[in-house]
Design a protein around this motif. Sequence first.
Motif, mmCIF file in Angstrom:
data_model
loop_
_atom_site.group_PDB
_atom_site.id
_atom_site.type_symbol
_atom_site.label_atom_id
_atom_site.label_comp_id
_atom_site.label_asym_id
_atom_site.label_seq_id
_atom_site.Cartn_x
_atom_site.Cartn_y
_atom_site.Cartn_z
ATOM 1 N N SER A 2 0.909 -1.235 -0.119
ATOM 2 C CA SER A 2 -0.029 0.113 -0.095
ATOM 3 C C SER A 2 1.151 1.388 -0.052
ATOM 4 C CB SER A 2 -0.994 0.074 1.037
ATOM 5 O OG SER A 2 -0.102 0.119 2.447
ATOM 6 N N ASP A 3 0.294 2.375 -0.445
ATOM 7 C CA ASP A 3 0.913 3.713 -0.406
ATOM 8 C C ASP A 3 1.368 4.136 0.945
ATOM 9 O OD1 ASP A 3 0.425 3.856 -3.252
ATOM 10 O OD2 ASP A 3 -1.205 5.058 -3.124
ATOM 11 N N VAL A 4 0.675 3.760 1.918
ATOM 12 C CA VAL A 4 0.751 4.141 3.269
ATOM 13 C C VAL A 4 2.130 3.487 3.699
ATOM 14 C CG1 VAL A 4 -0.028 4.043 5.631
ATOM 15 C CG2 VAL A 4 -1.608 4.574 3.978
ATOM 16 N N LYS A 5 2.357 2.156 3.350
ATOM 17 C CA LYS A 5 3.601 1.269 3.836
ATOM 18 C C LYS A 5 4.734 1.846 3.160
ATOM 19 C CE LYS A 5 1.472 -2.811 5.845
ATOM 20 N NZ LYS A 5 1.642 -4.266 5.875
ATOM 21 N N LEU A 6 4.511 2.034 1.754
ATOM 22 C CA LEU A 6 5.695 2.648 1.110
ATOM 23 C C LEU A 6 6.152 4.027 1.651
ATOM 24 C CD1 LEU A 6 4.455 1.987 -2.933
ATOM 25 C CD2 LEU A 6 6.340 0.964 -1.451
ATOM 26 N N GLU A 7 5.178 4.888 1.813
ATOM 27 C CA GLU A 7 5.411 5.988 2.481
ATOM 28 C C GLU A 7 6.320 5.751 3.853
ATOM 29 O OE1 GLU A 7 6.749 9.860 2.904
ATOM 30 O OE2 GLU A 7 5.696 8.915 1.144
ATOM 31 N N ARG A 8 5.849 4.987 4.772
ATOM 32 C CA ARG A 8 6.225 4.596 6.019
ATOM 33 C C ARG A 8 7.707 4.071 5.855
ATOM 34 N NH1 ARG A 8 4.804 -0.977 8.606
ATOM 35 N NH2 ARG A 8 6.249 -1.447 6.929
ATOM 36 N N ASN A 9 8.069 3.106 4.896
ATOM 37 C CA ASN A 9 9.212 2.617 4.424
ATOM 38 C C ASN A 9 10.651 3.677 4.163
ATOM 39 O OD1 ASN A 9 8.184 0.335 5.360
ATOM 40 N ND2 ASN A 9 8.159 -0.658 3.216
#
Length: 71
Positions: A2-9
């Motif tokens: 997800s975009d949220v996890k990509l941003e978190r990473n």
Amino acid sequence: MSDVKLERNRDIVRLKKQGLTFREIAKKYNISVPRTQQIYERELSRAREDYAEIPEIYQAVNELDTQPIII
């Protein structure tokens, strides 16, 4: 992923490069320290793979990653 996890990473990598400890980053995202380290190492490896063929871009990305995050 997800975009949220990509941003978190990506944020995990930026925060680590800015000097935060894995413990501080893990607390921020409510994940374990080993998971934080795993994400960090994987993202660095991914960046090397993505930009290894074009050294100028790889260097530019690394320089951007070290810039402070202004909130």
